[in-house]
Design a protein around this motif. Structure first.
Motif, PDB file in Angstrom:
ATOM      1  N   GLU A  29       0.827  -1.204   0.000  1.00 34.95           N
ATOM      2  CA  GLU A  29       0.000   0.000   0.000  1.00 34.95           C
ATOM      3  C   GLU A  29       0.864   1.258   0.000  1.00 34.95           C
ATOM      4  OE1 GLU A  29      -3.805  -0.258   2.536  1.00 34.95           O
ATOM      5  OE2 GLU A  29      -2.389  -1.671   3.455  1.00 34.95           O
ATOM      6  N   ALA A  30       1.910   1.250   0.804  1.00 36.76           N
ATOM      7  CA  ALA A  30       2.814   2.401   0.866  1.00 36.76           C
ATOM      8  C   ALA A  30       3.450   2.658  -0.491  1.00 36.76           C
ATOM      9  CB  ALA A  30       3.889   2.179   1.929  1.00 36.76           C
ATOM     10  N   ALA A  31       3.918   1.602  -1.144  1.00 39.73           N
ATOM     11  CA  ALA A  31       4.542   1.746  -2.457  1.00 39.73           C
ATOM     12  C   ALA A  31       3.545   2.288  -3.479  1.00 39.73           C
ATOM     13  CB  ALA A  31       5.108   0.410  -2.917  1.00 39.73           C
ATOM     14  N   ALA A  32       2.309   1.819  -3.426  1.00 42.87           N
ATOM     15  CA  ALA A  32       1.287   2.301  -4.352  1.00 42.87           C
ATOM     16  C   ALA A  32       1.021   3.794  -4.162  1.00 42.87           C
ATOM     17  CB  ALA A  32      -0.003   1.501  -4.176  1.00 42.87           C
ATOM     18  N   ILE A  33       0.968   4.236  -2.921  1.00 38.76           N
ATOM     19  CA  ILE A  33       0.746   5.661  -2.647  1.00 38.76           C
ATOM     20  C   ILE A  33       1.934   6.479  -3.129  1.00 38.76           C
ATOM     21  CG2 ILE A  33       0.578   7.373  -0.777  1.00 38.76           C
ATOM     22  CD1 ILE A  33      -1.209   5.274   0.674  1.00 38.76           C
ATOM     23  N   LEU A  34       3.128   6.009  -2.841  1.00 44.35           N
ATOM     24  CA  LEU A  34       4.326   6.725  -3.307  1.00 44.35           C
ATOM     25  C   LEU A  34       4.347   6.835  -4.823  1.00 44.35           C
ATOM     26  CD1 LEU A  34       6.879   5.007  -0.934  1.00 44.35           C
ATOM     27  CD2 LEU A  34       6.322   7.450  -0.924  1.00 44.35           C
ATOM     28  N   LEU A  35       3.936   5.795  -5.499  1.00 43.04           N
ATOM     29  CA  LEU A  35       3.971   5.752  -6.955  1.00 43.04           C
ATOM     30  C   LEU A  35       2.865   6.586  -7.589  1.00 43.04           C
ATOM     31  CD1 LEU A  35       5.882   4.232  -8.814  1.00 43.04           C
ATOM     32  CD2 LEU A  35       4.187   2.408  -8.959  1.00 43.04           C
ATOM     33  N   ARG A  36       1.643   6.453  -7.090  1.00 39.02           N
ATOM     34  CA  ARG A  36       0.484   7.079  -7.729  1.00 39.02           C
ATOM     35  C   ARG A  36       0.111   8.459  -7.197  1.00 39.02           C
ATOM     36  NH1 ARG A  36      -3.214   2.312  -6.565  1.00 39.02           N
ATOM     37  NH2 ARG A  36      -1.954   0.650  -7.404  1.00 39.02           N
ATOM     38  N   ASP A  37       0.330   8.677  -5.902  1.00 37.43           N
ATOM     39  CA  ASP A  37      -0.242   9.865  -5.272  1.00 37.43           C
ATOM     40  C   ASP A  37       0.752  10.956  -4.897  1.00 37.43           C
ATOM     41  OD1 ASP A  37      -2.908   8.821  -5.341  1.00 37.43           O
ATOM     42  OD2 ASP A  37      -2.365   7.519  -3.678  1.00 37.43           O
ATOM     43  N   LEU A  38       2.010  10.607  -4.737  1.00 39.11           N
ATOM     44  CA  LEU A  38       3.002  11.628  -4.398  1.00 39.11           C
ATOM     45  C   LEU A  38       3.685  12.094  -5.679  1.00 39.11           C
ATOM     46  CD1 LEU A  38       4.788  10.541  -1.117  1.00 39.11           C
ATOM     47  CD2 LEU A  38       2.802  11.981  -1.434  1.00 39.11           C
ATOM     48  N   HIS A  39       3.512  13.351  -5.959  1.00 45.68           N
ATOM     49  CA  HIS A  39       4.083  13.908  -7.177  1.00 45.68           C
ATOM     50  C   HIS A  39       5.323  14.717  -6.816  1.00 45.68           C
ATOM     51  CE1 HIS A  39       0.463  12.491  -9.037  1.00 45.68           C
ATOM     52  NE2 HIS A  39      -0.229  13.137  -8.133  1.00 45.68           N
ATOM     53  N   GLY A  40       6.223  14.785  -7.721  1.00 47.14           N
ATOM     54  CA  GLY A  40       7.476  15.486  -7.445  1.00 47.14           C
ATOM     55  C   GLY A  40       8.514  14.498  -6.961  1.00 47.14           C
ATOM     56  N   GLU A  41       9.634  14.512  -7.600  1.00 40.81           N
ATOM     57  CA  GLU A  41      10.708  13.572  -7.264  1.00 40.81           C
ATOM     58  C   GLU A  41      11.600  14.186  -6.195  1.00 40.81           C
ATOM     59  OE1 GLU A  41      12.437  10.052  -7.226  1.00 40.81           O
ATOM     60  OE2 GLU A  41      10.744  10.518  -8.507  1.00 40.81           O
ATOM     61  N   THR A  42      11.332  13.841  -4.937  1.00 42.92           N
ATOM     62  CA  THR A  42      12.155  14.333  -3.840  1.00 42.92           C
ATOM     63  C   THR A  42      13.055  13.198  -3.351  1.00 42.92           C
ATOM     64  OG1 THR A  42      10.641  13.709  -2.068  1.00 42.92           O
ATOM     65  CG2 THR A  42      10.272  15.875  -3.106  1.00 42.92           C
ATOM     66  N   GLU A  43      14.064  13.556  -2.618  1.00 47.12           N
ATOM     67  CA  GLU A  43      14.985  12.547  -2.079  1.00 47.12           C
ATOM     68  C   GLU A  43      14.261  11.602  -1.111  1.00 47.12           C
ATOM     69  OE1 GLU A  43      18.597  10.479  -1.428  1.00 47.12           O
ATOM     70  OE2 GLU A  43      17.884  11.771  -3.032  1.00 47.12           O
ATOM     71  N   LYS A  44      13.378  12.139  -0.272  1.00 48.06           N
ATOM     72  CA  LYS A  44      12.667  11.297   0.702  1.00 48.06           C
ATOM     73  C   LYS A  44      11.716  10.334   0.002  1.00 48.06           C
ATOM     74  CE  LYS A  44      13.267  14.234   4.628  1.00 48.06           C
ATOM     75  NZ  LYS A  44      12.726  15.028   5.677  1.00 48.06           N
ATOM     76  N   ARG A  45      11.084  10.780  -1.071  1.00 48.71           N
ATOM     77  CA  ARG A  45      10.212   9.885  -1.845  1.00 48.71           C
ATOM     78  C   ARG A  45      11.053   8.787  -2.493  1.00 48.71           C
ATOM     79  NH1 ARG A  45       8.559   9.636  -7.292  1.00 48.71           N
ATOM     80  NH2 ARG A  45       6.547   8.598  -7.545  1.00 48.71           N
ATOM     81  N   ARG A  46      12.188   9.144  -3.055  1.00 42.40           N
ATOM     82  CA  ARG A  46      13.066   8.168  -3.694  1.00 42.40           C
ATOM     83  C   ARG A  46      13.551   7.130  -2.682  1.00 42.40           C
ATOM     84  NH1 ARG A  46      17.731   6.535  -3.928  1.00 42.40           N
ATOM     85  NH2 ARG A  46      18.657   8.136  -2.648  1.00 42.40           N
ATOM     86  N   VAL A  47      13.959   7.599  -1.510  1.00 45.93           N
ATOM     87  CA  VAL A  47      14.434   6.693  -0.456  1.00 45.93           C
ATOM     88  C   VAL A  47      13.302   5.763  -0.006  1.00 45.93           C
ATOM     89  CG1 VAL A  47      15.230   6.624   1.953  1.00 45.93           C
ATOM     90  CG2 VAL A  47      16.297   8.188   0.324  1.00 45.93           C
TER      91      VAL A  47
END
Length: 82
Positions: A29-47
């Motif tokens: 679920e976390a990966a799906a939210i990171l992939l679909r719902d968080l926009h903008g490539e930040t370092e914390k999102r990448r990590v």
């Protein structure tokens, strides 16, 4: 370490102002939210994405992905309850 990778404690997020809160119980679920719902490539999102992938591949444990997901959600201002 295969199959569903549950968090010890769920994470509550709200991805849009008009959307309801979502309770995130596992790495998938976390990966799906990171992939679909968080926009903008930040370092914390990448990590966080990397941490989730490591857990899904069996190379890390869910608490590492949870910590990274919480940090990315906090940065994106979608974290409601940790």
């Amino acid at each position: 370490m295969t199959g569903l990778q549950r968090f010890e404690r769920p994470v509550v997020v709200q991805v849009g102002r008009r959307s309801s809160e979502r309770i995130v119980f596992d790495v998938n679920e976390a990966a799906a939210i990171l992939l679909r719902d968080l926009h903008g490539e930040t370092e914390k999102r990448r990590v966080a994405m990397d941490a989730c992938l490591q857990v899904l591949r069996g190379k890390a444990h869910p608490p590492a992905a949870r910590r990274a997901f919480v940090a990315a959600a906090l940065e994106a201002k979608i974290l409601r309850c940790d």
